[in-house]
Design an enzyme around this catalytic site. Sequence first.
Site, PDB file in Angstrom:
ATOM      1  N   GLU A  80       4.265  -7.865  -9.790  1.00 25.54           N
ATOM      2  CA  GLU A  80       3.883  -6.954  -9.908  1.00 25.54           C
ATOM      3  C   GLU A  80       4.406  -5.844 -10.848  1.00 25.54           C
ATOM      4  OE1 GLU A  80       0.988  -5.845  -8.644  1.00 25.54           O
ATOM      5  OE2 GLU A  80       0.766  -7.101  -6.875  1.00 25.54           O
ATOM      6  N   GLU A 105       0.763 -15.669  -3.511  1.00 23.39           N
ATOM      7  CA  GLU A 105       0.825 -14.943  -1.930  1.00 23.39           C
ATOM      8  C   GLU A 105      -0.491 -15.042  -1.501  1.00 23.39           C
ATOM      9  OE1 GLU A 105       2.071 -11.067  -2.247  1.00 23.39           O
ATOM     10  OE2 GLU A 105       3.794 -11.671  -3.794  1.00 23.39           O
TER      11      GLU A 105
HETATM   12  C1  IPT Z   1       2.048  -7.809  -2.673  1.00 21.75           C
HETATM   13  C2  IPT Z   1       3.570  -7.728  -3.210  1.00 21.75           C
HETATM   14  O1  IPT Z   1       3.513  -8.738  -4.357  1.00 21.75           O
HETATM   15  C3  IPT Z   1       4.325  -8.174  -2.151  1.00 21.75           C
HETATM   16  O2  IPT Z   1       5.569  -7.915  -2.422  1.00 21.75           O
HETATM   17  C4  IPT Z   1       4.267  -7.556  -0.854  1.00 21.75           C
HETATM   18  O3  IPT Z   1       4.521  -6.331  -0.970  1.00 21.75           O
HETATM   19  C5  IPT Z   1       2.843  -7.811  -0.291  1.00 21.75           C
HETATM   20  O4  IPT Z   1       1.902  -7.410  -1.406  1.00 21.75           O
HETATM   21  C6  IPT Z   1       2.310  -7.131   0.786  1.00 21.75           C
HETATM   22  O5  IPT Z   1       3.288  -7.506   1.816  1.00 21.75           O
HETATM   23  S1  IPT Z   1       1.202  -6.989  -3.984  1.00 21.75           S
HETATM   24  C7  IPT Z   1       0.014  -6.232  -3.037  1.00 21.75           C
HETATM   25  C8  IPT Z   1      -0.916  -5.384  -3.904  1.00 21.75           C
HETATM   26  C9  IPT Z   1      -1.324  -7.444  -2.875  1.00 21.75           C
END
Ligand code: IPT
Length: 963
Positions: A414, A483
């Site tokens: 990010e 993720e």
């Molecule tokens: C995403 C982040 O990469 C991660 O660090 C964490 O914050 C997650 O979200 C949420 O728990 S970024 C988000 C804009 C999808």
Amino acid sequence: MPSSHADFSYVDDPAPGHGSTAPRSAFRSDAPALSLGGSWRFLLSPAVDAAPDGIERDDFDDGGWTDIPVPGHWQLHGHGSPAYTNVRYPFPVNPPQVPSDNPTGDHRLLFDLPDDWPDEPAVLRFDGIDSCGRIWLNGVELGVTKGSRLPAEFDVGPLLRPRGNLLAVRVHQWSAGSYLEDQDMWWLSGIFRDVTLLARPAGGVRDFTVDADYDHLTARGTLRLDADSGVRITVPELGITDLPAGRSAEIADVAPWSAEEPRLYEGEVHTDTERVPVRVGFRTVTVEDGQLKVNGRRIVFRGVNRHEFHPDSGRVVPREFAVADIELMKRHNVNAVRTSHYPPDSAFLDLCDTYGLWVIDESDVETHGFSELDWRGNPSDDPRWADAYLDRMRRMVERDKNHPSIVMWSLGNEAGTGRNLAAAAEWTHRRDPTRPLHYEGDTDCSYTDVHSRMYAGHDEVDRIGQGVEGHPRLRELPFILCEFGHAMGNGPGGLVEYRDLFERHPRCQGGFVWEWIDHGITRRDTRGGAHFAYGGDFGEPLHDGNFVIDGLVHPDRTPSPALAEFSKVFEPVRITAADGALRVTNHYDVLSTAHLRFHWVLEEEGTEVAHGVVTVPTVEAGDSTDVPLPELPPTGAESWLTVRAALAADTAWAPAGHVVSWGQTPVTRAAPVPPAAGATLDTTGTALRLGPGVFDPLTGRLTALGGLPVEGPRLDLWRAPTDNDRGSGDPEETRWRAAGLHRSQHQLLGTERLGDTLVVRTRVAPPGLGFGMRADYHWSGDAHRLRLRLEVEPDGTWPCTLPRLGLRMALPGGLGTAEWFGRGPGEAYADSRQAARIGRFTRTVDALQTPYVRPQENGNRVDLRWLRLTSADGAGLRVDGEPAFAFTARRWTSEHLDAATHTTGLAPGDTVVLNLDLAQNGLGSASCGPGVLPPYRLHPARASLTLTFTPTGSTDAQETPAR
Ligand code: IPT
């Protein structure tokens, strides 16, 4: 007192630190080393220029200071407080400047050298200082380090004294580097990783790179050492002796390294004056045919994002907890880790090599807060920060390059996009052509090698898999979800549907669940209790609440139900029944099933009646085989065959017998619950009586059942919203509350007698709104049992789904133990129920609860044929369902659960609140990602549930088995 170190310009300088030596591989040699961890002297000042002058001088008096452990975070030792923000910077965004109110922690340590310490060069190594450290030894300034999660070494040989060395470290909470460290986690400062003095023998090993390639076509390994001339490598097991730097050796028939078979060859990199133990793992990572391959084989990441965290010590993670993480991961079929969002302590990577995990090692770069400014001024594209980006990447790659577990580098997380990331990518490709490069923010992969997304929904992943989505370049690259499956609170739902996509589309190569652990910080109250704190609990003016509580394990590393679900969904071997046979499908990347033993057990109504061994011929990775079902004895009641695959021998991470995979198939179907009829409705007294039941004639509500006082079952549509119900985009909870589901009113329309059936007609509806739900209760019974047929039908147009559809009743608090035949042992929901098997289980009411850090709906058990709630003396209640039902039992109501913000806010009441549900809405993962998939949404519709209630008693010998 003004400081003589008046030049603080380094704090706001976007450049990396200075004074340190060139980054190199993290290794421990036979050269002397002295750990400087322990108790240091400490003083926290509120601002840089409030910090005292002369802390580096021998004559400085630190008598008024306190002690602090190193490694440690000062906020967790009584100085200042932790603060949590996700995306937003907790200070004004005015890069590269940071607040002048910049907490500054001065650290001092006096140390002696061991008597046998050699008189030769030495370096002082800091493995992590958050966020900026200025360092002096014996009065001489060594330099400045930034890049919190990266090491820095300083030459100190000539400065050392045999006795009374004075090490002074000034640490600033904020520095220009903080703009690059906006990861979603607690802001915690200090010297939080090891500090070590390392002797560096003249003519020793400065640094080295071991390349160990594997050719899967020939099974040959190629070993190459890059180092200064004079450095050699010896690997006795491979017959390699004194292979000099710059030369390579070919080895026939080498065993490759993989996450499943982490074969390491022990050796030594050495010169005449220094020996470094090394462990060589042969593997080749490629991107070919649009797939990421290791040793010629497609791999699938069944991964997790791992932050370094401990509930008491923050990002100080003692080795035993790193080991605990890895053992838990391996036991739950996790095969990969993304080191979100910074390089971990290097000990963790050693463990990944040893135990076997595929690793994406990520640079300490995140500038997410600039998204709040539409990415204006983002350091990623500002030339002033170019060196910092390169410096961070370089320090990670050089530190970690010799780990076979690392199969990809990641530029960070990010951080938008820009030339500094592109330049870091270019440097990395040149420096290490053996590993592909990852960065999700490079959305068209102009400088990265794999297509990566976070939280893409199932549909989108499906389209990506079909090659019909995105930029043409992306369609030829492997795809991963860096993720997915946001594990905040109760959930995620929908994992098994992702697995199916990873199996359907060869280019969809798995992903990494967000995230491994809840970052809850232990807080003790004055009464000796403890709970886990989250954002806002330390009075932060700006915070993101419990968004930091989104792991597969709770802060104390007890597995949450989501980890059990992960384990089942991503089990490497699938056991199913097909056409009268057992099918065993091998989903490992490389392993055959030779290390597994298969056992069967037959259970009649959840009680074992026979067991045996299943002989399964070895199945190679990617193959499947059918074997005959075992010969089974006849059974009467509902019976299931369960087949388990367990480890045949001990491994580093679990003992022999550990179950890796299992499957179940029904053998004998359930018989229907015998009808309860014949009791006559007695309306003569002040109460209505029917069989063992007593009803209030005014409300039609059940008030007693065979001597047990009860508060009659009535329709319940509400649950304490989960974090996923709360959502982040268009929350389900908002619609539910707008529809008034949390304050439904129950209107009695009338009671009537239909023969010996008592019919209670009601309408359940929110105040102020025109729609509702008709609920009719049809009660009948015999001498010992009471039977309820609930009929519901929506009345008017409903604007939303239902949280739940079922009945709620209150029972005496003494009924503290539940036994059931249905799915268990753990909680399950419509879209997260793979881990729950059919069986007979017993739990106390207290143990049925899942202590989510922020209280919310939990503990649901599904597919019950029957449930028994009993008190210590055996008295209680049995409920049989048609169709199968779900239940929760707790010592508080959904409203209490909803109102509590922490586990300590839940006080047990006098009753057991029992919910008997036809269904609940699924969980989804809308806290950050897709909501509940259509098949698991609970829409208001006509429905019916039949339950038979049997009071049971210790003295009641007449208890009749219901079927
Ligand atoms: C995403 C982040 O990469 C991660 O660090 C964490 O914050 C997650 O979200 C949420 O728990 S970024 C988000 C804009 C999808």
